[in-house]
Structure formats: structure tokens, C-alpha cells
Design a protein around this motif. Structure first.
Motif, short mmCIF file in Angstrom:
data_model
loop_
_atom_site.label_atom_id
_atom_site.label_comp_id
_atom_site.label_asym_id
_atom_site.label_seq_id
_atom_site.Cartn_x
_atom_site.Cartn_y
_atom_site.Cartn_z
N LEU A 29 -14.18 64.56 128.11
CA LEU A 29 -13.08 63.61 128.22
C LEU A 29 -13.52 62.21 128.66
O LEU A 29 -12.98 61.22 128.16
CB LEU A 29 -12.02 64.16 129.19
N PRO A 30 -14.46 62.06 129.61
CA PRO A 30 -14.89 60.70 129.96
C PRO A 30 -15.44 59.92 128.77
O PRO A 30 -15.16 58.73 128.62
CB PRO A 30 -15.98 60.95 131.02
N GLU A 31 -16.20 60.57 127.91
CA GLU A 31 -16.72 59.89 126.72
C GLU A 31 -15.59 59.54 125.77
O GLU A 31 -15.59 58.47 125.15
CB GLU A 31 -17.76 60.78 126.03
N LEU A 32 -14.60 60.45 125.66
CA LEU A 32 -13.43 60.18 124.83
C LEU A 32 -12.70 58.94 125.33
O LEU A 32 -12.29 58.07 124.55
CB LEU A 32 -12.50 61.40 124.86
N ASP A 33 -12.54 58.87 126.63
CA ASP A 33 -11.89 57.72 127.26
C ASP A 33 -12.66 56.44 126.96
O ASP A 33 -12.08 55.39 126.63
CB ASP A 33 -11.80 57.98 128.77
N LYS A 34 -13.98 56.50 127.04
CA LYS A 34 -14.81 55.31 126.79
C LYS A 34 -14.68 54.83 125.35
O LYS A 34 -14.61 53.63 125.08
CB LYS A 34 -16.27 55.63 127.11
N VAL A 35 -14.63 55.78 124.41
CA VAL A 35 -14.50 55.43 122.99
C VAL A 35 -13.20 54.66 122.75
O VAL A 35 -13.17 53.64 122.05
CB VAL A 35 -14.56 56.69 122.12
N ILE A 36 -12.11 55.14 123.34
CA ILE A 36 -10.82 54.48 123.14
C ILE A 36 -10.81 53.09 123.78
O ILE A 36 -10.34 52.12 123.19
CB ILE A 36 -9.69 55.35 123.71
N LEU A 37 -11.33 53.01 125.00
CA LEU A 37 -11.36 51.71 125.68
C LEU A 37 -12.22 50.71 124.93
O LEU A 37 -11.85 49.53 124.79
CB LEU A 37 -11.87 51.90 127.12
N ASP A 38 -13.37 51.15 124.43
CA ASP A 38 -14.23 50.26 123.63
C ASP A 38 -13.50 49.79 122.37
O ASP A 38 -13.60 48.61 121.98
CB ASP A 38 -15.53 50.97 123.26
N PHE A 39 -12.78 50.71 121.73
CA PHE A 39 -12.04 50.35 120.52
C PHE A 39 -10.97 49.30 120.82
O PHE A 39 -10.84 48.31 120.09
CB PHE A 39 -11.39 51.61 119.93
N LEU A 40 -10.22 49.50 121.89
CA LEU A 40 -9.17 48.55 122.24
C LEU A 40 -9.75 47.21 122.68
O LEU A 40 -9.18 46.15 122.39
CB LEU A 40 -8.30 49.14 123.35
N THR A 41 -10.89 47.25 123.35
CA THR A 41 -11.55 46.00 123.75
C THR A 41 -11.99 45.20 122.53
O THR A 41 -11.85 43.97 122.49
CB THR A 41 -12.75 46.31 124.65
N LEU A 43 -10.58 45.44 119.64
CA LEU A 43 -9.37 45.06 118.91
C LEU A 43 -8.80 43.74 119.42
O LEU A 43 -8.31 42.92 118.63
CB LEU A 43 -8.32 46.17 119.05
N ILE A 44 -8.84 43.51 120.73
CA ILE A 44 -8.24 42.29 121.27
C ILE A 44 -9.07 41.05 120.95
O ILE A 44 -8.58 39.93 121.13
CB ILE A 44 -8.03 42.39 122.80
N THR A 45 -10.30 41.23 120.49
CA THR A 45 -11.12 40.08 120.12
C THR A 45 -10.90 39.65 118.67
O THR A 45 -11.38 38.60 118.26
CB THR A 45 -12.61 40.39 120.31
N GLN A 46 -10.16 40.46 117.92
CA GLN A 46 -9.93 40.15 116.52
C GLN A 46 -8.76 39.18 116.37
O GLN A 46 -7.79 39.25 117.12
CB GLN A 46 -9.66 41.43 115.73
N THR A 47 -8.86 38.31 115.38
CA THR A 47 -7.78 37.35 115.14
C THR A 47 -6.67 37.98 114.34
O THR A 47 -6.87 38.93 113.59
CB THR A 47 -8.33 36.13 114.39
N GLY A 48 -5.49 37.46 114.51
CA GLY A 48 -4.30 37.93 113.79
C GLY A 48 -3.15 37.02 114.12
O GLY A 48 -3.32 35.92 114.68
N MET A 53 -1.73 39.88 118.14
CA MET A 53 -2.71 39.71 119.20
C MET A 53 -2.10 40.05 120.57
O MET A 53 -2.76 40.65 121.42
CB MET A 53 -3.26 38.28 119.18
N GLN A 54 -0.83 39.68 120.76
CA GLN A 54 -0.18 40.00 122.02
C GLN A 54 0.02 41.51 122.14
O GLN A 54 -0.17 42.09 123.22
CB GLN A 54 1.17 39.28 122.12
#
Length: 794
Positions: A29-41, A43-48, A53-54
Motif C-alpha cells: 500500500l505505501p508504494e501504491l500511495d506513492k504512485v498516486i501522489l506522483d501522478f497527481l503531482t 498532473l498539476i504541472t500540466q497546462t490546461g 488546472m484548479q
């Protein structure tokens, strides 16, 4: 007979295996959590758009606040699931009393959770299927019964508990849908690793699978366990693989086939190849109808397609075939030689086939199908392994289905027939063809099939579309490599061809050009309005002037920019007019300012009239607009209120002159789209053009997203104003706000985005082929193998 594990009772061994499994997935589960957090991090750097973006930032922030709660709750319920007969409130079917004749009443949240979890489980099963099957069989041999439908070993149970705890932790379901792709990939990797570990544990304890293990744990009329079954040979093993697939698909929806048969039906043990499905389950679908209510038809079609591909994958990886779906061995020497010879002699071979089809009659098509079948039989004789025979048979049955599709004109079906051997080559080299819906070979066949289904033989014969399909097939036949490269190459070329072919008619081309201008004009009008509101926010401007600038002059600026360009002298003059009007309508306490207004007024009114004229506002309507403005100017002339500083006016004029540098991405709302405007811009009679504008009808956002995914070239049945028409989707505007459909009678339908979504939602626009040619062909092939499994390896 399977050896009995030493020293440890069988049921205790199974419990130990479950404990190892649960501790393993909790540890991941900790690795699963890290994967999701990395993905969301990321995502917020992408333009739209600002809204997107909000939304991404809100999702990221909320997950950081609640992720620890979700992880803890998930680990807790996974461990609690180890306790036997734990009661839940997740809307599962009652474990006692058999299947019954109805489902429990489920809340909307329960249904939505099950839908999302079932989708995830189907994707996960694609990766972990073989390992889970081995684990399931070994566990069943120890416990002498089927796994319960809520057993924690099942991927669907793991997914459902995880989804439920996401919601319980205070995280929105919409956020889960944002991260579902990386989440289900990581779950699949985690389960794959733990299934392998538990299987190793079983082997160490002396629990090994046997070829007839499924028949040892066979369902009986009472839902109990029967003795050794009678399935044997290739046909029996093929039947077992098909039955196993249905069990897994039903399990993904929360229902297992180990329940007793409903009254009046034969016991389940008497169905060697087909699992009876309870009320509410459509055929070939892994989800109850009640669970699918929130899905678009496109999503349901994709769900069914994934189920079909899962069936095919299991069929080909059963022990009887021994086919490796990950690392495919090269074709045997005799078969490889035969395939190479066919490529060299393709034109010669199919020239005889074409002779059979000179009249494109049904009898001729039967002869073509027979000739193609004979070629498959010859190739099957060259095969050296069961896996090669199985692949040849499946591909042959798929093309048998395609050649029987009477909605495809016969002239095109002949060219599809020539793709059978090239597809066989790629299927042998790339087993991904059997599990990936987006494999370029599948995409190419699906796209070509979808584009020709609305044509009859007379309209397609000799057309540019038929010539392109012929060219595509000949390129594929002669390409020396056996992999996906050539299919991807010609697929991309076919898409480019379609973009020109669908709009090349003069009338359609003109309509597309005008529709694109309409969208561009409306987009600019919205953007100009937003900027004008921003500029005037802190200025003392009268309401009459504000309304004129926002509702009328923004349209003038947009239309002039589209017609002549944003930096054309006329457009620049109209922009300056906006600033001049604001200044003229402000208070003039000084004599010099009043004198300047009087001097500039004739030129200002002339430019205002010119702007109204390009909008088609003339005569009395124009005079009324001008009178309102002059009255406002007269009032301002005598007003003693605060004036607008000249510096503000100069800044406004400068910003207006380069307005396009400042405006951002705007989302179109309602357009004043109508046939009169189209006719005016076209300069021709638009009586054959049906303009279907937005009307404010409520429509689900999922339907809007679906409307934006439609593929040009696809045929639909359109029910408009009580009349039904067969139409082809030929074009979408750059911002996907306008969509054009063409009917065979020459009429056109220009439909705005949200109205298009409303038609899809109401069933007024229905695709003639929802699931795709290759998926339907795969389904037909599986049905034939279901009825006659002996032919797979025969």
C-alpha cells in the motif's frame, strides 16, 4: 492423484496462504500511495484551462490530506476480510438460498462503487489472470469447494474494498476516476507479485495443479462439489477455458457461478461450456444491467469488448494450447515458409478469388469464404504446435464473421478477405493482438469497416474510398515484416485520407469552412467580451454603453477578425471605435473635451454603422441602435459626474489593438447558430442544411465527453424531427463545438456540441456499429468454439 500436503491440515494451509496474500498486498500500500501522489503531482504541472488546472490542484491537495486515512482503512478491511463469513453491507448477493430470481435493492453509491470496482477488476484480470487461476485451483483443491464470491483472494474483492474505503475516507469518486489508470496498473502489479509468492508457497507445501483440477472441483445441482469430470482432450480443455472465463467475468461483477441453479433449470454441472446467467445480466457482459445504468453506450461497449478479449486470452493460454501471450515463439519452419510463399503469391491467389466475385452476388461471397477457409485449413496442416493451430483457427473464424457481414459492400469484403493471412502473421508474432483493443491491426480493420457500412455496392464501387482500401491492403500484403509497424503506418495514412475524403465535396467543403469560421467567430466574441468586461470593470461607464459593447460590438470585432484578420485596418479601426465610444460617453466637464466630442462624433457614428452592417443590422434596427447610443452620448455631454482620465482611454486603446495577445482559452457557451446565418455566410440556399443548435436541454457531462470522441467516417442512424436518416460523421470543428453529419441523399446536419450530446443521451443518434468489427468477429469466433470446441486444435 494429487499428493496430500504433509503435516499441515489442508484448510489451515489455505488460511495461511490467504494470510500471506493479505499481508503482502497490505505491505504494497505505501508504494501504491506513492504512485498516486506522483501522478497527481505531475498532473498539476500540466497546462490546461483555468478550470481544469484548479480541479487538478484541488484533487492533489485533498489527496494529501486524506491519503493516510484511506491507506489505513484499506489495510484494515483487507485484514478483516480474512475472517470467514464476515457480514458486509456492500450489496452482495445473499450467500444462502441460492441465486434467487432478483437482486437486492442497492443504493446509488453502492452501484457506483461496484461499477468502478468492476471496471478496475477487468483490467487487473487481464494481467493477473493466469496466476490467479493457478492460485484459485490450488486453494479449491485444499478446501474442496469454489472460492466464495467475496473471497479476499479475488481481484474484484480487493478492488471493491479499496474503492469503498476511498469514499469512506472522504475522497470524491470523481477524484478516483482521475487516478484510476495508474491505480489499477499498480494494483495489477501488486496482485501479480503476491499471487506468484503464494503459488510458490503452495508448491513448497506440495500443492501442485493438475490438468483435470477443474473437473475435480465441479459444480453440481446443489452447488456442492462433484467428482472427477468427463471432459477430456482438446475439446474438453477448450470448454474448460471458456467456462473459467465466464466465472472470472461474473466474479468481476460480484456474482459467482458456484451458486445453485434456479428452479426449472438443469444443474450447472450439466452446462459444460456455458454458465447460466441470472436475471438482469445481458449475454456476454460481465456486469449486471442494474450496475451499468450510469455508463454511456460507448463505455458499455468498451466494457463488453474487454470481457470478450479476456475470454479469448484465456482460451489461448489454456494448458491444451500452451501459447505464451508474453513471449511468443517464432512460427515453426513449415508454417513460416507457407506464410512467406502466400505473401509472394498473394496477387495470383486472389485473382482467382476475385473471379468468383465478379457479380458480387451472395453466392459469390459464399465461394470467397470457402476459398479463404481452404487456405486456413492448408496453413493449419503446416502448424507444428497446438498454439499455432489455435491461432490459425481463431483468426480464420474472425474473418469468416467479417466476410459474412452483409452491411459491408461485397467489393470491400473481398479486400478484407485478403487481410486474413497478414493478420495471422501479426497474431503469431504479436500475441498482444488478442488482448489489446488498440492494436493497430484491429484499429485499421475497425475503421475501414465503420467507414463503409453506410454505402451500398453501387456507391462504393470505383470510389476513392474503395481505391484507398485496396491500396492499404496491397501495401500490407507486400510488406516484408510481420509486426505491427505496417498496420500502424497504413492506419495513420488512412486517417489522413479520411480527413480529406469526407469533406472533399464542394458543398461539404464550403459548409465546413463556414462552420469553422462560425466557431472561430463565436470563440473570439466570448474572449473579446471577457476582455472588455475586465477593461471596464473600474471605469464609470454607463450601462447602455456596457451592454452595447458586450453584446454587439464584441460580435463586430470577432467577425471582422475572422473575415479580414485581427490586424487588418478595418479590425483595428473597430477596436479603436470601442475606446472612442467609452471616452465619448463619459462626463465632459471641460469645454475642450466637449468640443472634441462634437468634432469626432460624425466619424464615430459612421464607424458604428459600418460595424452594425457587417452583422447584418440595417435599416430601422440600425437606426434604433444608433439613437440609443446618441441619447446616451447627449446625457454624458451635460453630465457633471467624474470623467474617465485620458490615460485610461489610451491604455484601453493600446490593449484593444493587440487584444489577441492577452486573451486565453475560452469555453463556448450557447452560440446564436441558425440556418439563416449559415446561408448568409455561404451565399447559397441552405435548405438542405439542418442546423441543430443548443437548446439548453439537460445533458450529462459524460455524454458531452462522448460526443467529443466520435470518430469521423462512422455511420449513425439519426432521428431528427420524427424522420430517420442514415448519416456519416464527416467533420468536427477545431474546438469540437460544431459537428457535421452527411446523409446519402445530399442533406447535411450541423449540430452543436451539447445538442449532439443530448441526442446521444436520448438515443436519437445511434451508431450502426457500436462495438467494432473485430470485437464482434472475436465474439462470433468464441461462440463457434463454444459450440464446437474440438475444432480449435482439430
Amino acid at each position: 492423484m494429487q499428493p496430500t500436503p504433509s503435516s499441515v491440515p489442508q484448510r489451515r494451509l489455505a488460511r495461511q496462504a490467504r494470510q500471506r496474500f493479505v499481508e503482502g498486498i497490505c505491505g504494497g500500500l505505501p508504494e501504491l500511495d506513492k504512485v498516486i501522489l506522483d501522478f497527481l503531482t505531475t498532473l498539476i504541472t500540466q497546462t490546461g484551462t483555468a478550470r481544469q488546472m484548479q480541479a487538478h490542484r484541488d484533487t492533489w491537495m485533498l489527496y494529501q490530506q486524506r491519503n493516510a486515512v484511506w491507506i489505513d482503512r484499506t489495510a484494515k478491511v483487507w485484514r478483516e476480510a480474512l475472517a470467514p463469513h464476515t457480514s458486509t453491507n456492500r450489496g452482495q448477493l445473499a450467500p444462502s438460498g441460492g441465486l434467487g430470481n432478483q437482486f437486492e435493492l442497492l443504493s446509488d453509491d453502492v452501484v457506483e462503487n461496484k461499477i468502478l470496482a468492476s471496471r478496475m477488476a477487468l483490467t487487473v484480470n487481464e494481467q493477473v489472470g493466469p496466476q490467479f487461476d493457478t492460485l484459485r485451483q490450488r486453494t479449491q483443491s485444499l478446501e474442496s469447494q469454489e472460492l466464495d464470491n467475496t473471497d479476499i483472494l479475488r481481484p474484484d474483492t480487493v478492488c471493491l474494498l479499496l474503492v469503498e474505503q476511498w469514499i469512506e475516507a472522504g475522497l470524491p469518486r470523481t477524484d478516483l476516476q482521475v487516478v484510476v489508470d495508474p491505480l489499477q496498473r499498480e494494483i495489477a502489479n501488486l496482485l501479480q507479485k503476491q499471487y506468484q509468492a503464494v503459488n510458490v508457497f503452495y508448491v513448497e507445501q506440495g500443492v501442485t495443479p493438475q490438468a483435470d483440477l477443474r473437473s475435480r472441483v465441479r459444480r453440481t445441482a446443489s452447488g456442492g462439489v462433484g467428482g472427477p469430470g468427463s471432459d477430456s482432450g482438446a475439446g474438453g480443455l477448450a470448454s474448460q477455458a471458456l467456462a473459467q472465463t465466464r466465472d472470472a467475468m461474473a466474479a468481476a461483477a460480484g456474482v459467482h457461478g458456484g451458486l445453485s441453479a434456479p428452479p426449472g433449470r438443469p444443474p450447472m454441472g450439466s452446462y459444460p461450456t456455458r454458465m447460466p446467467q441470472p436475471p438482469g445480466y445481458p449475454q456476454h457482459h460481465g456486469m449486471p444491467t442494474a450496475f451499468a445504468t450510469g455508463m454511456t453506450p460507448l463505455a458499455r461497449a468498451r466494457q463488453r469488448a474487454q470481457g470478450v478479449m479476456g475470454q479469448l486470452r484465456r482460451l489461448l493460454t489454456q494448458p491444451a494450447t500452451g501459447f505464451d501471450m508474453v513471449n511468443a515463439p517464432p512460427a515453426s519452419a513449415a508454417l513460416a515458409h507457407a506464410l512467406t510463399a502466400h505473401r509472394v503469391q498473394a496477387d495470383t491467389y486472389y485473382s482467382g478469388v476475385a473471379t468468383l466475385m465478379e457479380d458480387y452476388s451472395p453466392a459469390g461471397m459464399v465461394q470467397v469464404a470457402g476459398a479463404v477457409r481452404e487456405r486456413s485449413t492448408e496453413l493449419k496442416k503446416k502448424a507444428a504446435t497446438p498454439g499455432e493451430k489455435a491461432i490459425i483457427e481463431v483468426v480464420a473464424l474472425m474473418f469468416q464473421s467479417i466476410l459474412a457481414e452483409d452491411r459491408i459492400p461485397p467489393a470491400v469484403r473481398v479486400w478484407f478477405a485478403r487481410l486474413q493471412v497478414p493478420v495471422l502473421r501479426v497474431a503469431l508474432a504479436e500475441p498482444e493482438f488478442f488482448s489489446n483493443l488498440t492494436h493497430p491491426a484491429r484499429q485499421l480493420i475497425d475503421r475501414m469497416g465503420a467507414c463503409v457500412m453506410g454505402f451500398d455496392a453501387t456507391s462504393i464501387n470505383g470510389s476513392a474510398l474503395e481505391a484507398e482500401i485496396r491500396r492499404v491492403v496491397q501495401v500490407i500484403e507486400q510488406y516484408p515484416e510481420t509486426g505491427r509497424r505496417v498496420f500502424q503506418l497504413v492506419y495513420d495514412e488512412f486517417e489522413k485520407f479520411l480527413s480529406k475524403f469526407l469533406t472533399e465535396k464542394q458543398a461539404t467543403s464550403r459548409l465546413v469552412s463556414v462552420a469553422q469560421q462560425v466557431e472561430q467567430k463565436e470563440t473570439l466574441a466570448i474572449q473579446y467580451t471577457i476582455e472588455l468586461r475586465t477593461m471596464l470593470k473600474d471605469m464609470p461607464v454607463r450601462d447602455e454603453i456596457r451592454e452595447f459593447l458586450f453584446k454587439t460590438w464584441a460580435e463586430v470585432l470577432a467577425l471582422s477578425a475572422v473575415r479580414d484578420g485581427p490586424q487588418h485596418e478595418d479590425t483595428i479601426a473597430f477596436k479603436r471605435t470601442a475606446a472612442d465610444l467609452v471616452w465619448a460617453a463619459s462626463a465632459k466637464p471641460h469645454r475642450a473635451d466637449r468640443a472634441q466630442v462634437i468634432q469626432n462624433l460624425p466619424g464615430l457614428l459612421q464607424r458604428l454603422r459600418q460595424g452594425l452592417e457587417i452583422l447584418g443590422v440595417n435599416g430601422t434596427a440600425q437606426d434604433a441602435q444608433i439613437k440609443t447610443l446618441t441619447d446616451t452620448l447627449a446625457d454624458a455631454f451635460l453630465s457633471k459626474t467624474a470623467s474617465i482620465p485620458q490615460a485610461h482611454i489610451d491604455a484601453m486603446a493600446k490593449r484593444l489593438s493587440n487584444l489577441e495577445d492577452f486573451i486565453g482559452d475560452a469555453t463556448l457557451g450557447e452560440m446564436p447558430l441558425n440556418a439563416d446565418n449559415i446561408e448568409m455566410m455561404l451565399g447559397i440556399d441552405a435548405s438542405s442544411i439542418h442546423v441543430v443548435a443548443d437548446n439548453g436541454a439537460p445533458v450529462d457531462d459524460n455524454m458531452v465527453a462522448w460526443a467529443q470522441e466520435l470518430q469521423p467516417g462512422t455511420w449513425y442512424t439519426l432521428d431528427h424531427n420524427g424522420a430517420s436518416a442514415q448519416v456519416q460523421y464527416v467533420w468536427q470543428s477545431q474546438r469540437k463545438q460544431l459537428h457535421l453529419f452527411a446523409a446519402v441523399d445530399g442533406s447535411s446536419y450541423l449540430i452543436q456540441l451539447r445538442r449532439l450530446a443530448a441526442y446521444l443521451q436520448a438515443g436519437l443518434l445511434v451508431a450502426q456499429d457500436e462495438e467494432g468489427l473485430t470485437v464482434r468477429a472475436t465474439r462470433d469466433a468464441l461462440a463457434k468454439l463454444d459450440a464446437n470446441p474440438e475444432r480449435l486444435l482439430g
